[in-house]
Design a protein around this motif. Structure first.
Motif, PDB file in Angstrom:
ATOM      1  N   ALA A 184      -6.397  -4.027   3.675  1.00 54.46           N
ATOM      2  CA  ALA A 184      -6.078  -4.787   3.417  1.00 54.46           C
ATOM      3  C   ALA A 184      -6.442  -5.934   4.292  1.00 54.46           C
ATOM      4  CB  ALA A 184      -4.468  -4.890   4.259  1.00 54.46           C
ATOM      5  N   GLY A 185      -8.198  -5.937   4.375  1.00 55.24           N
ATOM      6  CA  GLY A 185      -8.415  -7.132   3.879  1.00 55.24           C
ATOM      7  C   GLY A 185      -8.603  -8.144   6.188  1.00 55.24           C
ATOM      8  N   PHE A 186      -8.263  -7.299   6.429  1.00 57.74           N
ATOM      9  CA  PHE A 186      -8.261  -7.391   7.802  1.00 57.74           C
ATOM     10  C   PHE A 186      -9.182  -7.575   9.316  1.00 57.74           C
ATOM     11  CE2 PHE A 186      -3.940  -7.671   6.113  1.00 57.74           C
ATOM     12  CZ  PHE A 186      -3.567  -9.264   6.791  1.00 57.74           C
ATOM     13  N   SER A 187     -10.304  -6.920   8.206  1.00 51.28           N
ATOM     14  CA  SER A 187     -11.287  -6.500   9.280  1.00 51.28           C
ATOM     15  C   SER A 187     -11.929  -7.391   9.939  1.00 51.28           C
ATOM     16  CB  SER A 187     -12.151  -5.768   7.657  1.00 51.28           C
ATOM     17  OG  SER A 187     -12.674  -6.453   7.559  1.00 51.28           O
ATOM     18  N   ASN A 188     -12.006  -9.068   9.964  1.00 51.26           N
ATOM     19  CA  ASN A 188     -12.739 -10.042   9.853  1.00 51.26           C
ATOM     20  C   ASN A 188     -11.851 -11.022  10.435  1.00 51.26           C
ATOM     21  OD1 ASN A 188     -15.548  -9.285   8.908  1.00 51.26           O
ATOM     22  ND2 ASN A 188     -15.295 -10.947   7.862  1.00 51.26           N
TER      23      ASN A 188
ATOM     24  N   PHE B 230       0.753  -1.005   0.234  1.00 51.20           N
ATOM     25  CA  PHE B 230       0.448   0.037   0.075  1.00 51.20           C
ATOM     26  C   PHE B 230       0.924   0.972  -0.067  1.00 51.20           C
ATOM     27  CE2 PHE B 230      -2.369  -3.542   0.798  1.00 51.20           C
ATOM     28  CZ  PHE B 230      -3.371  -2.793   1.087  1.00 51.20           C
ATOM     29  N   LEU B 231       0.846   1.818  -1.584  1.00 51.69           N
ATOM     30  CA  LEU B 231       1.443   3.248  -0.987  1.00 51.69           C
ATOM     31  C   LEU B 231       0.723   4.673  -0.589  1.00 51.69           C
ATOM     32  CD1 LEU B 231       2.966   2.367  -4.789  1.00 51.69           C
ATOM     33  CD2 LEU B 231       3.886   2.810  -2.513  1.00 51.69           C
ATOM     34  N   PRO B 232       1.557   5.456  -0.443  1.00 54.71           N
ATOM     35  CA  PRO B 232       0.169   6.600  -0.835  1.00 54.71           C
ATOM     36  C   PRO B 232      -0.600   7.065  -0.899  1.00 54.71           C
ATOM     37  CG  PRO B 232       3.355   7.489  -0.838  1.00 54.71           C
ATOM     38  CD  PRO B 232       3.039   5.760  -0.781  1.00 54.71           C
ATOM     39  N   PHE B 233      -1.793   7.987  -0.181  1.00 53.07           N
ATOM     40  CA  PHE B 233      -2.728   7.937  -0.991  1.00 53.07           C
ATOM     41  C   PHE B 233      -3.422   6.943  -1.313  1.00 53.07           C
ATOM     42  CE2 PHE B 233      -1.428  11.627  -0.839  1.00 53.07           C
ATOM     43  CZ  PHE B 233       0.101  12.489  -1.145  1.00 53.07           C
ATOM     44  N   GLY B 234      -2.755   5.695  -0.833  1.00 49.58           N
ATOM     45  CA  GLY B 234      -4.018   4.467  -0.738  1.00 49.58           C
ATOM     46  C   GLY B 234      -3.607   3.696  -2.230  1.00 49.58           C
ATOM     47  N   ASP B 235      -2.709   3.964  -3.141  1.00 52.41           N
ATOM     48  CA  ASP B 235      -2.798   3.038  -4.350  1.00 52.41           C
ATOM     49  C   ASP B 235      -1.862   1.779  -4.192  1.00 52.41           C
ATOM     50  OD1 ASP B 235      -1.767   6.484  -6.215  1.00 52.41           O
ATOM     51  OD2 ASP B 235      -3.697   5.560  -6.143  1.00 52.41           O
ATOM     52  N   ARG B 236      -2.686   1.221  -5.082  1.00 51.00           N
ATOM     53  CA  ARG B 236      -2.465  -0.676  -4.352  1.00 51.00           C
ATOM     54  C   ARG B 236      -1.707  -0.520  -5.447  1.00 51.00           C
ATOM     55  NH1 ARG B 236      -7.237  -4.896  -2.230  1.00 51.00           N
ATOM     56  NH2 ARG B 236      -6.680  -3.326  -0.820  1.00 51.00           N
ATOM     57  N   ILE B 237      -0.690  -1.439  -5.583  1.00 48.06           N
ATOM     58  CA  ILE B 237       0.539  -1.935  -6.339  1.00 48.06           C
ATOM     59  C   ILE B 237       0.130  -3.629  -6.472  1.00 48.06           C
ATOM     60  CG2 ILE B 237       3.244  -3.213  -6.853  1.00 48.06           C
ATOM     61  CD1 ILE B 237       3.461  -0.779  -6.343  1.00 48.06           C
ATOM     62  N   ALA B 238       0.267  -4.388  -7.457  1.00 48.55           N
ATOM     63  CA  ALA B 238      -0.085  -5.999  -8.082  1.00 48.55           C
ATOM     64  C   ALA B 238       0.398  -6.840  -6.808  1.00 48.55           C
ATOM     65  CB  ALA B 238      -0.270  -6.039  -9.453  1.00 48.55           C
ATOM     66  N   ASP B 239       0.434  -7.652  -7.640  1.00 49.40           N
ATOM     67  CA  ASP B 239       0.693  -8.942  -6.122  1.00 49.40           C
ATOM     68  C   ASP B 239       2.446  -8.497  -6.356  1.00 49.40           C
ATOM     69  OD1 ASP B 239      -1.555 -11.652  -6.864  1.00 49.40           O
ATOM     70  OD2 ASP B 239      -1.637  -9.821  -5.631  1.00 49.40           O
ATOM     71  N   LEU B 240       2.915  -9.191  -5.168  1.00 47.96           N
ATOM     72  CA  LEU B 240       5.075  -8.636  -5.353  1.00 47.96           C
ATOM     73  C   LEU B 240       4.620 -10.255  -5.339  1.00 47.96           C
ATOM     74  CD1 LEU B 240       5.684  -5.649  -2.951  1.00 47.96           C
ATOM     75  CD2 LEU B 240       5.275  -6.036  -5.108  1.00 47.96           C
TER      76      LEU B 240
ATOM     77  N   ALA C 249       0.073  -7.316   4.290  1.00 47.15           N
ATOM     78  CA  ALA C 249       0.450  -6.350   3.963  1.00 47.15           C
ATOM     79  C   ALA C 249       1.178  -5.640   4.367  1.00 47.15           C
ATOM     80  CB  ALA C 249      -0.844  -5.556   3.971  1.00 47.15           C
ATOM     81  N   TYR C 250       1.821  -4.684   3.765  1.00 48.21           N
ATOM     82  CA  TYR C 250       3.614  -3.625   4.266  1.00 48.21           C
ATOM     83  C   TYR C 250       2.506  -2.417   4.112  1.00 48.21           C
ATOM     84  CZ  TYR C 250       5.865  -8.166   4.069  1.00 48.21           C
ATOM     85  OH  TYR C 250       6.633  -9.046   4.878  1.00 48.21           O
TER      86      TYR C 250
ATOM     87  N   ARG D  48      -3.047   2.507  11.640  1.00 50.33           N
ATOM     88  CA  ARG D  48      -3.365   1.089  11.921  1.00 50.33           C
ATOM     89  C   ARG D  48      -5.217   0.289  11.416  1.00 50.33           C
ATOM     90  NH1 ARG D  48      -0.324   2.606  16.099  1.00 50.33           N
ATOM     91  NH2 ARG D  48      -2.104   1.743  17.623  1.00 50.33           N
ATOM     92  N   ARG D  49      -6.210   0.578  11.827  1.00 53.43           N
ATOM     93  CA  ARG D  49      -7.008   0.371  11.468  1.00 53.43           C
ATOM     94  C   ARG D  49      -8.060   0.355  10.596  1.00 53.43           C
ATOM     95  NH1 ARG D  49     -12.225   1.098  10.421  1.00 53.43           N
ATOM     96  NH2 ARG D  49     -11.718   3.147   9.953  1.00 53.43           N
ATOM     97  N   ARG D  50      -7.321   0.883   9.784  1.00 52.31           N
ATOM     98  CA  ARG D  50      -8.043   1.750   8.605  1.00 52.31           C
ATOM     99  C   ARG D  50      -7.122   0.850   7.742  1.00 52.31           C
ATOM    100  NH1 ARG D  50      -8.214   6.502   8.764  1.00 52.31           N
ATOM    101  NH2 ARG D  50      -7.089   7.244   7.937  1.00 52.31           N
TER     102      ARG D  50
END
Length: 140
Positions: free
Chosen positions: A55-59, A6-16, A24-25, A48-50
């Motif tokens: 990142a998919g950890f809400s549950n 996860f990069l600044p401003f919420g841009d997501r990069i493809a699978d590393l 997630a990092y 941290r919560r957001r």
């Protein structure tokens, strides 16, 4: 599962790369997640919560490691939800638990197996590396 960066401003990069557990990092500019540098009370916890929700950890039941620059490792499970544990490693056999931490110039390591029998999160700093943190963790 796969890694997301996860990069600044919420841009997501493809699978590393592929890894058997969700992880997630985040980079510093994405949001301040350190209690030490928060600009108002509760700001870091909210960041941290957001981040974890996005990142998919809400549950998941979240357990946070507060690094101590040593070699202590704590065993945790769902009953530890919300705890902040002062140590340099967390291990769980509970697939409903998300292990979290914030690091600066140290190395976070995630250890598991293809079958996801356990999950371990380590904080490896200079002192922990010198004292055999990784070797100690793998011997557990």
């Amino acid at each position: 599962m796969s890694t997301k960066l996860f990069l600044p401003f919420g841009d997501r990069i493809a699978d590393l790369w592929k890894f058997p557990v969700l992880h997630a990092y985040s980079l510093w500019p994405a949001a301040n997640m350190s209690d030490r540098y928060e600009t108002y009370s509760g700001q870091a916890a909210e960041s941290r919560r957001r981040f974890l929700d996005e990142a998919g950890f809400s549950n998941y039941k979240k357990v946070r490691m507060i690094p101590q620059h040593g070699t202590d490792i704590a065993l945790v499970d769902s009953s530890d939800e919300g705890r902040e544990i002062q140590c340099d490693g967390l291990i769980t056999f509970d697939c409903k638990v998300a292990l979290t931490t914030c690091v600066a110039d140290c190395y976070p390591a995630i250890i598991s197996t293809q079958s996801r029998d356990f999950l371990m999160l380590l904080h490896i700093g200079v002192q922990g590396a010198a004292e055999g943190m990784v070797r100690r963790a793998l011997q557990l």
